[in-house]
Scaffold this active site. Structure first.
Site, PDB file in Angstrom:
ATOM      1  N   THR A  53      70.289  69.934  17.877  1.00 66.08           N
ATOM      2  CA  THR A  53      69.110  69.705  18.489  1.00 66.08           C
ATOM      3  C   THR A  53      68.464  71.155  17.167  1.00 66.08           C
ATOM      4  OG1 THR A  53      69.739  70.616  20.663  1.00 66.08           O
ATOM      5  CG2 THR A  53      67.979  72.513  20.352  1.00 66.08           C
ATOM      6  N   LYS A  92      63.636  67.514  22.972  1.00 64.17           N
ATOM      7  CA  LYS A  92      65.038  67.999  23.063  1.00 64.17           C
ATOM      8  C   LYS A  92      64.171  69.781  23.760  1.00 64.17           C
ATOM      9  CE  LYS A  92      69.321  68.570  23.446  1.00 64.17           C
ATOM     10  NZ  LYS A  92      69.712  68.571  22.948  1.00 64.17           N
ATOM     11  N   LYS A  96      71.382  79.768  20.753  1.00 64.01           N
ATOM     12  CA  LYS A  96      70.423  79.303  19.058  1.00 64.01           C
ATOM     13  C   LYS A  96      69.652  78.026  19.999  1.00 64.01           C
ATOM     14  CE  LYS A  96      72.412  75.128  18.357  1.00 64.01           C
ATOM     15  NZ  LYS A  96      71.093  74.378  18.763  1.00 64.01           N
TER      16      LYS A  96
END
Length: 299
Positions: A96, A172, A240
């Protein structure tokens, strides 16, 4: 035709991807900073060889690391693999990352005559091992053609989202916004239910059949019921990933308050020392604040 693949990053997702490539009949090398993972994969049939020495034999490189920094290091760092690949090899990047980063990697790979497929993945470790992932992919038509053997081996569904890198990573980010919020909301609802006398197993039985359910609820809530926080996807992933979502939102001048609230719960979980546990452990933040005892924990 014979196909040679290297999977770089043998974590919960990467290991399953490597197994799926091997099961599809590809010569598959597996690499990781943990030597035990590399050795384990080789005992299952993974090909041997130093990454630099076998680079020019590869048809595809699948990069399944944690973030953009690690992806760039694998491709273009001090021991970066891209300069050693033969022209026409495809890099399939699964972490990602921000869309602009994916665009930059594509341009740098193209300068070496290497195809780049922006290919974030979804489905979890079980589907990775089954070759049944969903892949949100974008890249040139030639990149898709070059990646087809590994896409066929690893994915149940491949969404072709654009003819250049970036749209895959954008999608995503949308998925991770929802997934992270759904996990945090599941934990909030389950522990709220406990304050009202609703046992966690009863919560799963009922809510999973009602309108309030979600894929994340049905997948993660049983981990809480079983008191099993073996990390299929860890708490540490979410600061994250939700951080990336908020960075993109900020650059687009878009307010994402629900995402920000979910992020704070994962940060709190990591601060409690739960970063390496399954992301369902975010429920422990709510349980601590409400003086609740979750299944498998002592009062």
């Amino acid at each position: 035709m014979p196909h040679t693949t290297a999977v770089i990053g043998l974590g919960s997702m990467g290991y399953g991807i490597a197994q799926s490539c091997l099961a599809a009949g590809h010569t598959t090398h597996g690499f990781d900073i943990a030597p035990a993972q590399v050795e384990r994969f080789r005992t299952e049939g993974g090909a041997a060889g130093n990454l630099t020495s076998i680079a020019d034999t590869l048809d595809a490189v699948i990069v399944v690391v944690l973030n953009a920094t690690q992806t760039e290091a694998v491709l273009f760092g001090e021991a970066g693999i891209v300069p050693h690949l033969k022209p026409g090899t495809v890099v399939m990047a699964c972490a990602t990352v921000p869309p602009d980063f994916a665009k930059d990697m594509e341009a740098r790979c193209n300068a070496h005559n290497i195809h780049y497929l922006d290919a974030p993945i979804s489905g979890g470790s079980v589907k990775a091992a089954q070759g049944a992932l969903s892949i949100m992919a974008s890249g040139t038509p030639d990149a898709f053609i070059a990646a087809k053997p590994v896409l066929d081996a690893t994915a149940e569904t491949v969404f072709e989202l654009g003819d250049h890198a970036g749209p895959g990573s954008a999608m995503k980010a949308v998925n991770q916004l929802l997934a992270g919020v759904h996990i945090a909301t599941m934990a909030e609802a389950l522990t709220f239910g406990m304050t009202q006398g609703v046992a966690p197993d009863q919560f799963v039985e009922v809510i999973s059949k009602c309108a309030g359910s979600s894929w994340m609820l049905e997948n993660r809530a049983p981990h809480i019921v079983n008191g099993d926080y073996t990390p299929h996807s860890s708490v540490n992933i979410w600061p994250k990933d939700l951080g990336i979502v908020l960075d993109i939102a900020k650059s687009s001048r878009f307010s994402a308050p629900i995402t920000a609230a979910a992020l704070q719960q994962f940060i709190a979980a990591a601060g409690m020392g739960l970063g390496g546990e399954d992301d369902a452990a975010v429920a422990k933040v709510y349980a601590r604040n409400a003086s609740l005892t979750l299944p498998g924990e002592s009062a």
